[in-house]
Design an enzyme around this catalytic site. Structure first.
Site, PDB file in Angstrom:
ATOM      1  N   GLU A 170      28.632  41.142  33.015  1.00 52.52           N
ATOM      2  CA  GLU A 170      29.357  41.016  31.511  1.00 52.52           C
ATOM      3  C   GLU A 170      28.588  39.947  30.707  1.00 52.52           C
ATOM      4  O   GLU A 170      29.480  39.066  30.317  1.00 52.52           O
ATOM      5  CB  GLU A 170      30.798  40.709  32.006  1.00 52.52           C
ATOM      6  CG  GLU A 170      31.464  41.450  32.830  1.00 52.52           C
ATOM      7  CD  GLU A 170      32.802  41.163  33.414  1.00 52.52           C
ATOM      8  OE1 GLU A 170      33.302  40.070  32.771  1.00 52.52           O
ATOM      9  OE2 GLU A 170      33.349  41.627  34.334  1.00 52.52           O
ATOM     10  N   GLU A 277      33.814  49.371  40.586  1.00 52.97           N
ATOM     11  CA  GLU A 277      35.196  48.706  40.224  1.00 52.97           C
ATOM     12  C   GLU A 277      36.053  49.750  39.693  1.00 52.97           C
ATOM     13  O   GLU A 277      36.940  49.783  38.816  1.00 52.97           O
ATOM     14  CB  GLU A 277      35.006  47.755  38.896  1.00 52.97           C
ATOM     15  CG  GLU A 277      33.965  46.615  39.593  1.00 52.97           C
ATOM     16  CD  GLU A 277      33.966  45.223  38.630  1.00 52.97           C
ATOM     17  OE1 GLU A 277      34.949  45.173  38.097  1.00 52.97           O
ATOM     18  OE2 GLU A 277      32.911  44.646  38.897  1.00 52.97           O
TER      19      GLU A 277
HETATM   20  O1  G3I Z   1      45.276  34.837  45.980  1.00 49.35           O
HETATM   21  C1  G3I Z   1      45.193  33.385  45.486  1.00 49.35           C
HETATM   22  C2  G3I Z   1      46.423  32.610  45.507  1.00 49.35           C
HETATM   23  O2  G3I Z   1      46.946  32.483  46.599  1.00 49.35           O
HETATM   24  C3  G3I Z   1      46.167  31.215  44.867  1.00 49.35           C
HETATM   25  O3  G3I Z   1      47.427  30.381  44.885  1.00 49.35           O
HETATM   26  C4  G3I Z   1      45.772  31.567  43.261  1.00 49.35           C
HETATM   27  C5  G3I Z   1      45.334  30.339  42.883  1.00 49.35           C
HETATM   28  O4  G3I Z   1      44.786  30.492  41.465  1.00 49.35           O
HETATM   29  O5  G3I Z   1      44.603  32.237  43.426  1.00 49.35           O
HETATM   30  C6  G3I Z   1      44.838  33.478  44.050  1.00 49.35           C
HETATM   31  O6  G3I Z   1      43.663  34.290  43.802  1.00 49.35           O
HETATM   32  C7  G3I Z   1      43.657  35.035  42.605  1.00 49.35           C
HETATM   33  C8  G3I Z   1      42.685  36.384  43.063  1.00 49.35           C
HETATM   34  O7  G3I Z   1      42.557  37.033  42.112  1.00 49.35           O
HETATM   35  C9  G3I Z   1      43.606  37.045  43.971  1.00 49.35           C
HETATM   36  O8  G3I Z   1      42.936  38.339  44.349  1.00 49.35           O
HETATM   37  C10 G3I Z   1      42.474  34.268  41.585  1.00 49.35           C
HETATM   38  O9  G3I Z   1      43.471  33.416  41.191  1.00 49.35           O
HETATM   39  C11 G3I Z   1      42.262  35.218  40.480  1.00 49.35           C
HETATM   40  O10 G3I Z   1      41.254  34.564  39.708  1.00 49.35           O
HETATM   41  C12 G3I Z   1      41.416  36.286  41.219  1.00 49.35           C
HETATM   42  O11 G3I Z   1      41.231  37.429  40.130  1.00 49.35           O
HETATM   43  C13 G3I Z   1      39.991  37.967  40.226  1.00 49.35           C
HETATM   44  C14 G3I Z   1      39.308  38.337  39.146  1.00 49.35           C
HETATM   45  O12 G3I Z   1      38.354  39.136  38.985  1.00 49.35           O
HETATM   46  C15 G3I Z   1      38.946  36.895  38.176  1.00 49.35           C
HETATM   47  O13 G3I Z   1      38.127  37.237  37.256  1.00 49.35           O
HETATM   48  C16 G3I Z   1      40.261  39.377  40.845  1.00 49.35           C
HETATM   49  O14 G3I Z   1      41.089  39.276  42.372  1.00 49.35           O
HETATM   50  C17 G3I Z   1      39.411  40.346  40.795  1.00 49.35           C
HETATM   51  O15 G3I Z   1      39.492  41.708  41.251  1.00 49.35           O
HETATM   52  C18 G3I Z   1      38.681  40.464  39.577  1.00 49.35           C
HETATM   53  O16 G3I Z   1      37.379  41.000  39.609  1.00 49.35           O
HETATM   54  C19 G3I Z   1      36.780  41.261  38.242  1.00 49.35           C
HETATM   55  C20 G3I Z   1      35.176  41.677  38.804  1.00 49.35           C
HETATM   56  O17 G3I Z   1      34.653  40.443  39.707  1.00 49.35           O
HETATM   57  C21 G3I Z   1      34.503  41.567  37.543  1.00 49.35           C
HETATM   58  N1  G3I Z   1      34.869  42.912  36.636  1.00 49.35           N
HETATM   59  C22 G3I Z   1      36.225  42.751  36.291  1.00 49.35           C
HETATM   60  C23 G3I Z   1      37.246  42.519  37.510  1.00 49.35           C
HETATM   61  C24 G3I Z   1      38.541  42.310  37.028  1.00 49.35           C
HETATM   62  O18 G3I Z   1      38.833  41.179  36.328  1.00 49.35           O
END
Ligand code: G3I
Length: 372
Positions: A170, A277
């Site tokens: 990105e 994705e």
């Molecule tokens: O689960 C924890 C939780 O226990 C904790 O208290 C909390 C604290 O912030 O975090 C939680 O984890 C979150 C995680 O997703 C759970 O799966 C993170 O905060 C959160 O930032 C994370 O988001 C991820 C996101 O990227 C961040 O940009 C998503 O899982 C993930 O699927 C997503 O993937 C991205 C690709 O890498 C790039 N393309 C876009 C795609 C969607 O945004």
């Protein structure tokens, strides 16, 4: 007389359809009813063994949520011959502090894949998001050294396990040109960091498939900007071999014609196409709170959508090297928290983006992409 004849036709058809359903002993599916589930006859990757690799993104408790993919999906993981770490291989997880590496979540995925004859797509080495701030602080030379060290350490650790890396994620903005607010761009004073990322990755593993990964790649203006970047920075000379088309799509976007044109354009550039994705947002990104039930009507619309997308994928299997779902089943999807174009931490609105439901049962969508 004619007007009267015309007006009784709909009523006649309604009576006829009820009569037919009653004669064959079944009632028409209630659109708001609970959808049927199906017993898979073949594994997804077996169905597509002559087309392309079928992968899935997995969570490995990288945020301490005890969300271990291998414990959660023992019956569904065999459907995939490739795995991607949803978060475990991102910079903030693997090197949260300079010189301090946390490989455990990623190692678990790599170990599982090796034991189950699955490939790994690495995601992601250089990104503006989920990257600790120390990595892009200091002089340009400091930042360049941080990038080189990160890429060398991570790629060397998994050199025999990861066949393809999302090297840069990105880097193109949605408003055209480069994502100039990326801390990498700011530290470098321009897009040269993108060239360095591919150069460093190629030096570590010249055999690895090095990919540029982005979303909205199918949107003509962004597609043009990405193609321009690739040509202007001569990324293919520096090791780029594939385009990662993040398929965060919905029931209507993208139109198939535009998707076909996108695949053709990158193929004509000499790039492999990686569909990365893949998930289908059932509510088109809208955070509406009513009618979010996965009922027969939605099950059919989702199945129709998956059917037409995979028909196009199969038609382009000479151009597409892999199709990776951004998850496995509806009980774990980032889309539950991403709506109205923003991340809504803790405010879950259920979505149903995959071909396996919340109870890990195959949906109509699974049937449509495996029986063709
Ligand atoms: O689960 C924890 C939780 O226990 C904790 O208290 C909390 C604290 O912030 O975090 C939680 O984890 C979150 C995680 O997703 C759970 O799966 C993170 O905060 C959160 O930032 C994370 O988001 C991820 C996101 O990227 C961040 O940009 C998503 O899982 C993930 O699927 C997503 O993937 C991205 C690709 O890498 C790039 N393309 C876009 C795609 C969607 O945004």
């Amino acid at each position: 007389m004619k007007l009267i004849t015309l007006s009784i036709i709909p009523m006649f058809l309604l009576v006829l359809s009820i009569l037919i359903f009653s004669l064959v002993g079944c009632s028409p599916p209630d659109p708001s009813g609970t959808p049927k589930s199906f017993t898979p006859k073949k594994l997804l990757h077996e169905v597509y063994s002559d087309h392309f690799i079928i992968g899935a993104a997995v969570a490995s408790s990288e945020y301490g949520s005890m969300d271990y993919f291998d414990k959660k999906y023992p019956n569904l993981l065999p459907h995939y011959n490739s795995l991607t770490a949803e978060n475990a291989m991102k910079p903030e997880v693997i090197q949260p502090l300079k010189g301090s590496f946390n490989f455990a979540p990623a190692d678990r995925i790599v170990k599982y894949a090796a034991a189950n004859d699955q490939k790994i797509r690495g995601h992601a080495l250089v990104w503006h998001n989920q990257t600790s701030s120390w990595m892009t602080e200091g002089t340009k030379e400091d930042v360049r050294e941080n990038m080189k060290n990160h890429i060398e350490t991570v790629m060397n650790r998994y050199k025999d396990s990861i066949y393809s890396w999302d090297v840069v994620n990105e880097a193109v903005s949605d408003q055209g040109s480069y994502r100039a607010d990326s801390p990498w761009y700011v530290a470098y004073g321009g897009p040269e960091y993108i060239i360095d990322a591919f150069k460093f990755a190629k030096e570590v593993d010249p055999e690895c498939k090095l990919v540029y990964n982005d979303y909205s790649v199918v949107r003509p203006s962004k597609r043009y900007d990405i193609m321009t970047m690739i040509k202007k920075l001569e990324l293919q000379k520096h090791g780029l071999s594939g385009i990662g088309i993040q398929a965060h799509w919905n029931l209507y976007y993208p139109e198939l014609e535009e998707l076909q044109r996108t695949i053709d354009l990158f193929h004509q550039m000499g790039l492999e196409v990686h569909i990365t994705e893949l998930d289908i947002d059932c509510f088109d990104g809208i955070g509406n709170t009513e009618n979010r039930k996965f009922d027969n009507d939605l099950a059919k619309r989702l199945a129709d959508r998956y059917e037409e997308i995979f028909e196009l994928f199969r038609k382009n299997s000479d151009k597409i090297s892999s199709v990776t779902f951004w998850g496995i089943a509806d009980d774990h999807t980032w889309l539950d928290y991403f709506y109205n174009s923003t991340w809504n931490a803790g405010k879950k609105l259920k979505n149903y983006p995959f071909v396996f439901d919340e109870d890990h049962r195959a949906k109509e969508a699974y049937k449509r992409i495996t029986e063709f």
